[in-house]
Design an enzyme around this catalytic site. Sequence first.
Site, mmCIF file in Angstrom:
data_model
loop_
_atom_site.group_PDB
_atom_site.id
_atom_site.type_symbol
_atom_site.label_atom_id
_atom_site.label_comp_id
_atom_site.label_asym_id
_atom_site.label_seq_id
_atom_site.Cartn_x
_atom_site.Cartn_y
_atom_site.Cartn_z
ATOM 1 C CE LYS A 22 -2.592 2.437 3.684
ATOM 2 N NZ LYS A 22 -1.529 2.949 4.552
ATOM 3 C CG ASN A 23 2.119 2.887 3.585
ATOM 4 O OD1 ASN A 23 0.958 3.190 3.279
ATOM 5 N ND2 ASN A 23 2.504 2.702 4.834
ATOM 6 N NE ARG A 97 -0.019 11.473 6.767
ATOM 7 C CZ ARG A 97 0.037 12.630 7.399
ATOM 8 N NH1 ARG A 97 -1.057 13.318 7.621
ATOM 9 N NH2 ARG A 97 1.175 13.097 7.835
ATOM 10 C CG ASP A 121 -4.950 4.454 10.187
ATOM 11 O OD1 ASP A 121 -6.126 4.253 9.842
ATOM 12 O OD2 ASP A 121 -4.073 3.599 10.152
ATOM 13 C CG ASP A 320 2.464 1.502 9.583
ATOM 14 O OD1 ASP A 320 2.228 2.359 10.443
ATOM 15 O OD2 ASP A 320 2.677 1.777 8.389
ATOM 16 C CG MET A 342 7.199 6.818 15.121
ATOM 17 S SD MET A 342 7.385 6.583 13.365
ATOM 18 C CE MET A 342 9.019 5.853 13.310
#
Length: 437
Positions: A22-23, A97, A121, A320, A342
């Site tokens: 995804k990222n 995002r 998120d 994550d 984080m």
Amino acid sequence: MGTFQIEGGHKLKGEITPQGAKNEALQILCAVLLTPEKVIIENIPDILDVNKLIKILENLGVKIQKLGKGKFAFTADEINLEYLESELFKQEGSSLRGSIMIVGPLLARFGKGYIPRPGGDKIGRRRLDTHFEGFINLGAKFRYNKEERFYGVEAPKGLKGAYMLLDQASVTGTANIVMAAVLAKGTTTIYNAACEPYLQQLCKMLNSMGANISGVGSNLLIIEGVKSLGGCKHRILPDMIEIGSWIGLAAMTRSEITIKNVSWENLGLIPETFRKLGIKLNKKGDDIHIPSQKEYEIQGYIDGSILTVADAPWPGFTPDLLSIVLVVCTQAKGSVLIHQKMFESRLFFVDKLIDMGAKIILCDPHRATVIGHNFQSNLKATTMVSPDIRAGISLLIAALSAQGTSTIHNIEQIDRGYENIDERLRAIGAKITRTEP
Ligand SMILES: CC(=O)N[C@H]1[C@@H](OP(=O)(O)OP(=O)(O)OC[C@H]2O[C@@H](n3ccc(=O)[nH]c3=O)[C@H](O)[C@@H]2O)O[C@H](CO)[C@@H](O)[C@@H]1O
Ligand SMILES: C=C(OP(=O)(O)O)C(=O)O
């Protein structure tokens, strides 16, 4: 809101192939805006966030051709910048995002980039200063409309390379600045750059389009600006967060699972972190084989003190996967401290696990102590709402290991990042059904 019903307590067995990341996909898709030529991308995951970004590209005028499963061609030769000022863009741009990363390429190629406050998120403060300070360093003018929460950068005369030391190694921030700098005049040096594999992939893709980026894989990137970029072909890596999710799933359900084609060399500390929880992982070619284990015992430190699993920018452990590690520890033998450095609001979902019978103390918003049951006591089924993507998958894993039938609402949060998850889990024996909203 869609719902999953999950009958827990069953062992799973079989092979599962991770989706494209995804990222990485979110970065790579934005990079197609940097050239009028055709860019072919393979292994694009069919998930909500990625599909939303593809829609934004389409509305920007990018020509999109589906060439096969997960394989698309993008041609950004006629861009409709008016869309950036439309109400539709305000809605679509703020729904994920990853949309923030259209700003760098648009600024570089067309001299302006706008974005409403991006979504993603709700896991605590998620500032964008690194992105915009980077663009300002490259010579862009910045404005922010507080009322509408709308950000804009403009550089009608083009960008100029600069030295910058980022205030934090932001992943999307680095990607955005790199995509702006590749077309800037002169040399840009980015120190304290994020350097995770997906960023390395982006830099490799940009280099194959004609960019000149060196230091790829390190936190010091040097970019010699070029006048224009051409087309390329790029394949997205397997999703390391999905891979970690399946490792956790196998351990919690005591199942034998093989995760196919994981790209071991890009997994960093992920395999070792799960091994520290006592989970056996065998490397078989490029697959991970996880045998069925009756129990897994958390290893302490050499001096006997309790293990901490904490996140850190790459090559540290990814934030994550901490929610998944946490849920896995609820059935481990031993105790662990989970330290989510984080994000401030990512551990609140543990209340649900506590309801299910897990032994967890939430010490503060960033730290939770987990005392594992070692399968002496099962988690109890319950009804829950998925608060964010990774808490969602963690609750799903908890439900698959629990006694009885659980219900998870708001599964769109899970669908944001996991392709066709119910069907893929059913294929390895999970009892899970989906109810559409
Ligand atoms: C679309 C996308 O790619 N999202 C990922 C991206 O988000 P994103 O790029 O938004 O996250 P950032 O890397 O900017 O920052 C994440 C958080 O970590 C903090 N921070 C970051 C770097 C640092 O050196 N110190 C520090 O404290 C930031 O203040 C922020 O709270 O990277 C995050 C961190 O890996 C991941 O959780 C997200 O899944
Ligand atoms: C936090 C995440 O995603 P996003 O940055 O898209 O909200 C995630 O993938 O875990």
